[in-house]
Structures are given as structure tokens and as C-alpha cells.
Design an enzyme around this catalytic site. Structure first.
Site, mmCIF file in Angstrom:
data_model
loop_
_atom_site.group_PDB
_atom_site.id
_atom_site.type_symbol
_atom_site.label_atom_id
_atom_site.label_comp_id
_atom_site.label_asym_id
_atom_site.label_seq_id
_atom_site.Cartn_x
_atom_site.Cartn_y
_atom_site.Cartn_z
ATOM 1 N N GLU A 1 43.918 62.803 18.237
ATOM 2 C CA GLU A 1 45.229 61.968 17.893
ATOM 3 C C GLU A 1 45.144 61.883 16.287
ATOM 4 O O GLU A 1 44.172 61.382 15.882
ATOM 5 C CB GLU A 1 45.266 60.723 18.807
ATOM 6 C CG GLU A 1 46.385 60.073 18.440
ATOM 7 C CD GLU A 1 46.578 58.771 19.345
ATOM 8 O OE1 GLU A 1 46.487 58.876 20.575
ATOM 9 O OE2 GLU A 1 46.861 57.626 18.974
ATOM 10 N N THR B 1 51.411 60.103 17.016
ATOM 11 C CA THR B 1 51.829 58.787 17.515
ATOM 12 C C THR B 1 53.282 58.786 17.009
ATOM 13 O O THR B 1 53.617 59.387 15.849
ATOM 14 C CB THR B 1 51.060 57.711 16.851
ATOM 15 O OG1 THR B 1 50.981 57.608 15.510
ATOM 16 C CG2 THR B 1 49.503 57.859 17.534
HETATM 17 P P1 FAD Z 1 54.310 50.673 30.568
HETATM 18 O O1 FAD Z 1 53.536 51.741 31.279
HETATM 19 O O2 FAD Z 1 55.693 50.451 30.542
HETATM 20 O O3 FAD Z 1 53.284 49.600 30.717
HETATM 21 C C1 FAD Z 1 53.760 48.175 30.125
HETATM 22 C C2 FAD Z 1 53.352 47.146 31.306
HETATM 23 O O4 FAD Z 1 54.429 47.168 32.466
HETATM 24 C C3 FAD Z 1 52.026 47.277 32.019
HETATM 25 O O5 FAD Z 1 51.473 45.863 32.434
HETATM 26 C C4 FAD Z 1 52.482 48.020 33.419
HETATM 27 O O6 FAD Z 1 51.637 48.035 34.394
HETATM 28 C C5 FAD Z 1 53.789 47.378 33.805
HETATM 29 N N1 FAD Z 1 54.523 48.483 34.083
HETATM 30 C C6 FAD Z 1 54.739 49.761 33.771
HETATM 31 N N2 FAD Z 1 55.631 50.417 34.540
HETATM 32 C C7 FAD Z 1 56.267 49.698 35.394
HETATM 33 C C8 FAD Z 1 57.120 49.676 36.614
HETATM 34 N N3 FAD Z 1 57.974 50.342 36.758
HETATM 35 N N4 FAD Z 1 57.621 48.160 37.058
HETATM 36 C C9 FAD Z 1 56.835 47.156 36.624
HETATM 37 N N5 FAD Z 1 55.884 47.090 35.788
HETATM 38 C C10 FAD Z 1 55.466 48.308 35.194
HETATM 39 N N6 FAD Z 1 52.258 52.735 20.856
HETATM 40 C C11 FAD Z 1 53.219 52.971 20.023
HETATM 41 O O7 FAD Z 1 54.120 52.451 19.401
HETATM 42 N N7 FAD Z 1 53.414 54.423 19.386
HETATM 43 C C12 FAD Z 1 52.419 55.467 19.811
HETATM 44 O O8 FAD Z 1 52.543 56.418 19.622
HETATM 45 C C13 FAD Z 1 51.433 55.071 20.867
HETATM 46 N N8 FAD Z 1 50.605 55.718 21.652
HETATM 47 C C14 FAD Z 1 49.867 55.479 22.778
HETATM 48 C C15 FAD Z 1 48.907 56.321 23.264
HETATM 49 C C16 FAD Z 1 47.955 55.973 24.074
HETATM 50 C C17 FAD Z 1 47.131 57.039 24.648
HETATM 51 C C18 FAD Z 1 48.136 54.471 24.556
HETATM 52 C C19 FAD Z 1 47.016 54.183 25.856
HETATM 53 C C20 FAD Z 1 49.056 53.453 23.790
HETATM 54 C C21 FAD Z 1 50.067 54.184 22.978
HETATM 55 N N9 FAD Z 1 50.871 52.956 22.509
HETATM 56 C C22 FAD Z 1 51.480 53.485 21.402
HETATM 57 C C23 FAD Z 1 50.679 51.703 22.882
HETATM 58 C C24 FAD Z 1 51.790 51.425 23.918
HETATM 59 O O9 FAD Z 1 52.979 51.436 23.474
HETATM 60 C C25 FAD Z 1 51.227 49.943 24.482
HETATM 61 O O10 FAD Z 1 50.383 50.003 25.122
HETATM 62 C C26 FAD Z 1 52.506 49.318 25.296
HETATM 63 O O11 FAD Z 1 52.442 48.134 25.290
HETATM 64 C C27 FAD Z 1 52.813 49.934 26.440
HETATM 65 O O12 FAD Z 1 53.040 51.122 26.803
HETATM 66 P P2 FAD Z 1 53.203 51.890 28.146
HETATM 67 O O13 FAD Z 1 53.943 53.187 28.000
HETATM 68 O O14 FAD Z 1 51.930 51.789 28.481
HETATM 69 O O15 FAD Z 1 54.299 50.914 29.086
#
Ligand code: FAD
Length: 291
Positions: free
Chosen positions: A17, A48
Site C-alpha cells: 500500500e 490511498t
Molecule cells: P463502513 O464499512 O461504512 O463502516 C463504518 C461503520 O459503519 C462501521 O462501524 C461498520 O460496522 C458500520 N456499517 C457498515 N455498513 C453498514 C450498514 N450498511 N449499516 C449500518 N452500519 C454499517 N480512509 C481514507 O480516507 N482513504 C483511504 O484510502 C483509506 N484506506 C483504507 C484502507 C483499509 C484497508 C482500511 C481498513 C481503512 C482505510 N481507510 C481509508 C480508513 C476508512 O476510511 C475508515 O476506517 C472509515 O472510518 C470507515 O470506512 P469503511 O469503508 O470501513 O466504512
């Protein structure tokens, strides 16, 4: 090529990454790092998006250059926070036009300093919505999602977070990449729980080599991952006795052992958080048995 197809051809694998340097003057040095790490034959490299104020155009340009100038398959991260459907579609179209076939679909974090940010007012409230959107508009794309071995910090329980990760797969995610962690039991437990829910896509563990105490504390503060107490004490002892060099050595040894145990335990590969630096990942990658 699609990452979900590449994984079927080669496992175990290493993937990397990178984050796009904000300042374009830093790009030649950045691509030197990319070239150096090519020797590890990464299955893909993820770039990212928007994190820490980086621009989305830079993500696109870096991913495009990785693919066309450096021969590395890119996975472009994409976050929906603050974005409209038109904006996401514009970005996805640019990926399509650049022949980029892989995207890691994320919700993103609240804007800096807005801890009470209301995601319910957003056009896309969760990563699941983004995954569904991409599947409907760009069905040929290989879409991935994030998984959290320690559960996402906003989740009310580990169980509910696992359910939401499973929902990402139900909505079309073909692979998952995990948040960094230091205790492999968390990863294997997360995989077991997902499998029990019928999830059968690759769950790629993210490994961060700790290169300095200062940067480790900064990153852990951002992502909320926990560092086991005994590892932290060893790092602090190393720092007291041998300074930054000793911390670096311990960090590389720990990450190498962690990555090897993940692979030996059945992980499909290991995703190294490079922090845009070559040496640590080169050392880890060359010591690992991933062939
Ligand atoms: P979600 O999956 O939406 O999760 C957020 C919260 O909502 C969680 O508590 C989840 O359980 C809950 N949730 C999910 N779906 C639902 C639903 N349908 N209904 C109700 N609740 C739900 N950030 C950046 O800004 N840029 C990046 O490039 C970046 N890369 C990343 C790469 C990896 C591998 C990881 C693990 C994280 C990365 N992040 C990045 C950080 C990420 O944006 C944060 O962790 C953010 O807070 C959550 O993103 P998510 O896509 O997991 O959100």
C-alpha cells in the site's frame, strides 16, 4: 487484471500500500521507491484516496502510472464521504478510461475536527452503499472492502461489525483488506467468524512494519488499532537501550514473523503498509517464504 482473478492464480502473495505524496516534487523519489519494491513481485499495489487531505486526482494519476509505466496492478481506494453520486461516477469513469479494474470501496472518516459528523445526511452512508453503486454502474470492476480484526471503532460490538463486513460481500465485494493489527489471533478469529457467515472471499491481512516509535504512535492514533502491551514495552526498551535503530530492527523482525505466521496459518497473502518507504518492506519481503 482483476485482483480477484490474480489471487486465484497466485497465493500466497505480497501486496503493497502506498499513499500519493501531496507535493509533486516528491513524485520522482516516490516512483523510485515503487521501482525498488518491484523486486518483491507484488500481486498488486493499492493507492490511498483522500486520506490526510491528499487529492483524488493524485490517486488516479499515481495508480495509472503504476499500471502503465511500472507494470504493477493498481487497486485504487475510493471514499464516499462528502461525495455525490455524480462525483463518484466521474472518478469511476476515469478509472475505467485508464483501464484500472480494481477499487477498494470505503466510506472514509469524518472531516478533520468534526467528530460529531452526521453520516446519515450523506448521499452514501456506508461502504456497503458504495459497493452496491459500483456494482450497478461498473459491473466489470473488481471491488474490495475493508475489514477490521479489532472491529471498526464506531461499531457497537465486534459481532455487528463482522455482520457489516459480511454485508459488504453480499453487496458485491470480491476481496477484503484488513486494518493493520499486531496480534494474529484477531485476524484468524475474524476470518473464522466471516466464514461462519458464509463469506468466502479472500481476506487479505494488512501488516504495518513499525519503523519508529513516533510514527507508530501517530498511525495507531489515527486508525485506532491497538498495540499489544508486551510489544510496546519491547519497543520502548529497545528505544532506551539502542535508540531509533534498535526500534527499527525490532519492528522489522516483528513484522516479518507476523507476516510469516499469517501465511503459514492460511492467509491468502500479506498486504504491507509501506509508508512509501522501500527498505523495511524489502527486508521483510526478501525474508518471507511466499513462493
Ligand atoms: P463502513 O464499512 O461504512 O463502516 C463504518 C461503520 O459503519 C462501521 O462501524 C461498520 O460496522 C458500520 N456499517 C457498515 N455498513 C453498514 C450498514 N450498511 N449499516 C449500518 N452500519 C454499517 N480512509 C481514507 O480516507 N482513504 C483511504 O484510502 C483509506 N484506506 C483504507 C484502507 C483499509 C484497508 C482500511 C481498513 C481503512 C482505510 N481507510 C481509508 C480508513 C476508512 O476510511 C475508515 O476506517 C472509515 O472510518 C470507515 O470506512 P469503511 O469503508 O470501513 O466504512
Amino acid at each position: 487484471m482483476r485482483v480477484c482473478d490474480l489471487i486465484k492464480q497466485k497465493s500466497p502473495f505480497l501486496s503493497l500500500e502506498f499513499f500519493p505524496p501531496k507535493d509533486k516534487d516528491a513524485w520522482p523519489g516516490f516512483f523510485e521507491v515503487v521501482e525498488k519494491l518491484k523486486v518483491l513481485e507484488p500481486l498488486f499495489a493499492s493507492v490511498t484516496y483522500g486520506a490526510g487531505g491528499g487529492t483524488q486526482d493524485n490517486t488516479l494519476e499515481i495508480a495509472t502510472r503504476m499500471k502503465h509505466d511500472h507494470g504493477i496492478e493498481p487497486v485504487t481506494h475510493l471514499t464516499s464521504v462528502g461525495a455525490s453520486a455524480d462525483k463518484l461516477d466521474g472518478f469511476l469513469k476515469s478509472l475505467h478510461d485508464a483501464d484500472i479494474e480494481n477499487v477498494l470501496a470505503l466510506r472514509g472518516d469524518p472531516p478533520q475536527g468534526q467528530d460529531d459528523f452526521d453520516f446519515s445526511a450523506q448521499e452514501f452512508q456506508h461502504a456497503t452503499d458504495v459497493i452496491k453503486f459500483i456494482g450497478e454502474r461498473y459491473p466489470e470492476m473488481c471491488v474490495g472492502g475493508a475489514a477490521y480484526p479489532e472491529a471498526h471503532p464506531e461499531s457497537p460490538s465486534i459481532r455487528s461489525d463482522i455482520d457489516m463486513v459480511a454485508l459488504k460481500v453480499e453487496k458485491g465485494a470480491r476481496f477484503l483488506v484488513t486494518q493493520l493489527f499486531f496480534d494474529n489471533r484477531l485476524y484468524f478469529d475474524c476470518v473464522d467468524r466471516l466464514q461462519a457467515l458464509g463469506v468466502d472471499v479472500p481476506v487479505i491481512p494488512g501488516v504495518l512494519p513499525i519503523m519508529s516509535l513516533k510514527s507508530a504512535k501517530f498511525i495507531l492514533g489515527l486508525c485506532g488499532a491497538a498495540i499489544p502491551g508486551n510489544y510496546l514495552s519491547s519497543l520502548e526498551k529497545a528505544h532506551t537501550e539502542g535508540g531509533d535503530d534498535a526500534v527499527y530492527e525490532l519492528g522489522i523482525a516483528y513484522a516479518t514473523k507476523q507476516a510469516q505466521e499469517l501465511i503459514d496459518g492460511g492467509a491468502p497473502g500479506v498486504h504491507l503498509y509501506t509508508l512509501n518507504r522501500a527498505e523495511a518492506c524489502l527486508e521483510i519481503g526478501t525474508n518471507l517464504n511466499v513462493k
